[in-house]
Design a protein around this motif. Structure first.
Motif, short mmCIF file in Angstrom:
data_model
loop_
_atom_site.label_atom_id
_atom_site.label_comp_id
_atom_site.label_asym_id
_atom_site.label_seq_id
_atom_site.Cartn_x
_atom_site.Cartn_y
_atom_site.Cartn_z
N ARG A 108 0.40 -0.18 8.33
CA ARG A 108 -0.31 0.83 7.54
C ARG A 108 -0.44 2.13 8.30
O ARG A 108 -0.33 3.22 7.73
CB ARG A 108 -1.68 0.29 7.14
CG ARG A 108 -1.63 -0.82 6.09
CD ARG A 108 -3.02 -1.13 5.54
NE ARG A 108 -2.95 -2.10 4.45
CZ ARG A 108 -3.37 -3.36 4.55
NH1 ARG A 108 -3.86 -3.80 5.70
NH2 ARG A 108 -3.28 -4.18 3.52
N TYR A 166 1.37 5.35 0.27
CA TYR A 166 0.79 6.53 0.91
C TYR A 166 1.52 7.77 0.41
O TYR A 166 2.75 7.82 0.44
CB TYR A 166 0.92 6.43 2.43
CG TYR A 166 0.10 5.32 3.03
CD1 TYR A 166 -1.12 5.58 3.64
CD2 TYR A 166 0.55 4.00 2.99
CE1 TYR A 166 -1.89 4.55 4.18
CE2 TYR A 166 -0.21 2.97 3.53
CZ TYR A 166 -1.43 3.25 4.12
OH TYR A 166 -2.17 2.23 4.65
N THR A 213 0.85 -1.19 0.00
CA THR A 213 0.00 0.00 0.00
C THR A 213 0.88 1.23 0.00
O THR A 213 1.79 1.35 0.83
CB THR A 213 -0.92 0.02 1.24
OG1 THR A 213 -1.64 -1.21 1.30
CG2 THR A 213 -1.90 1.17 1.16
#
Length: 226
Positions: A31, A6, A4
């Motif tokens: 995360r 960011y 993921t």
């Protein structure tokens, strides 16, 4: 492998940080840390350790850990694949990338550095400091910070001393922060639910202090390359 990414609000080439989770795999903890890094202005990539962006159960994770420790090329291979992917992101400054990790993830970051990965800084939180490649320390290019609890049974004093000797012999720019009375997994608020306080306990003060030390190191490392 599904991680993921960011992004901070600011556009343009930015410093970036790889974030490696503990052996359970990508989840709320890693995360959340990647999101906080983005708030600080860095591009952050929460990397996947096991595939499909999934976390593992504790029994499955421990079984996987045994296999990974026997095949360190898996550890470094997955870390290097994540780094290569992050370097391809158009808004990432490829000359300003750091890697941080928690427990097993910190070991990944350190092993990548020992293999000469182009990292400006490496930070390990409650991560093992042992290596099958001690001569690789001479290949470390960036600054190194290890944050360890004094009572962590997974990183005893003799392991810390060996790490210090390894870093000194290689002339690395290194720091080792030891937090008194603190156990394993001190940054992870989830670990108390495991019910193993003799091994792993969350510690808010050590969590806060180690994060502040990491922030200072990243600022120093990235500023040096402007």
């Amino acid at each position: 492998m599904v991680g993921t990414l960011y992004y901070p609000e600011h556009a343009g080439p930015r410093p970036a940080v790889l974030v490696f989770s503990d052996i359970l795999g990508i989840g709320d903890h890693s995360r959340e840390r990647a999101s906080r890094l983005a708030e600080l202005g860095y591009i952050a990539f929460a990397a996947d350790l096991h595939g499909n962006g999934q976390a593992l159960s504790i029994p499955d994770a421990l079984e996987r850990l045994e296999r990974y420790l026997e095949t360190p090329e898996v550890t470094t291979g997955r870390g290097e694949a994540a780094l290569a992917r992050l370097r391809e992101v158009p808004s990432v400054d490829p000359d300003r990338i750091a890697s941080i990790g928690f427990c097993y993830g910190g070991m990944i970051s350190l092993e990548m550095a020992r293999r000469g990965a182009p990292l400006s800084a490496v930070v390990g939180f409650h991560s093992r400091l042992t290596t099958s490649n001690p001569d690789g320390a001479r290949l470390i290019q960036g600054k190194v910070l290890a944050c360890i609890g004094s009572e962590d049974p997974d990183v005893p004093a003799d392991q810390r001393a060996t790490f210090e000797a390894e870093m000194r012999a290689a002339g690395v720019d290194w720091q080792l922060h030891v937090y008194g009375g603190v156990y394993h997994a001190f940054t992870d608020w989830r670990c108390d639910a495991a019910g193993i306080p003799h091994f792993a306990r969350y510690d808010a003060a050590a969590d806060r202090r180690s994060w502040a030390s990491m922030c200072a190191l990243l600022g120093e490392a990235f500023a040096a390359e402007d």
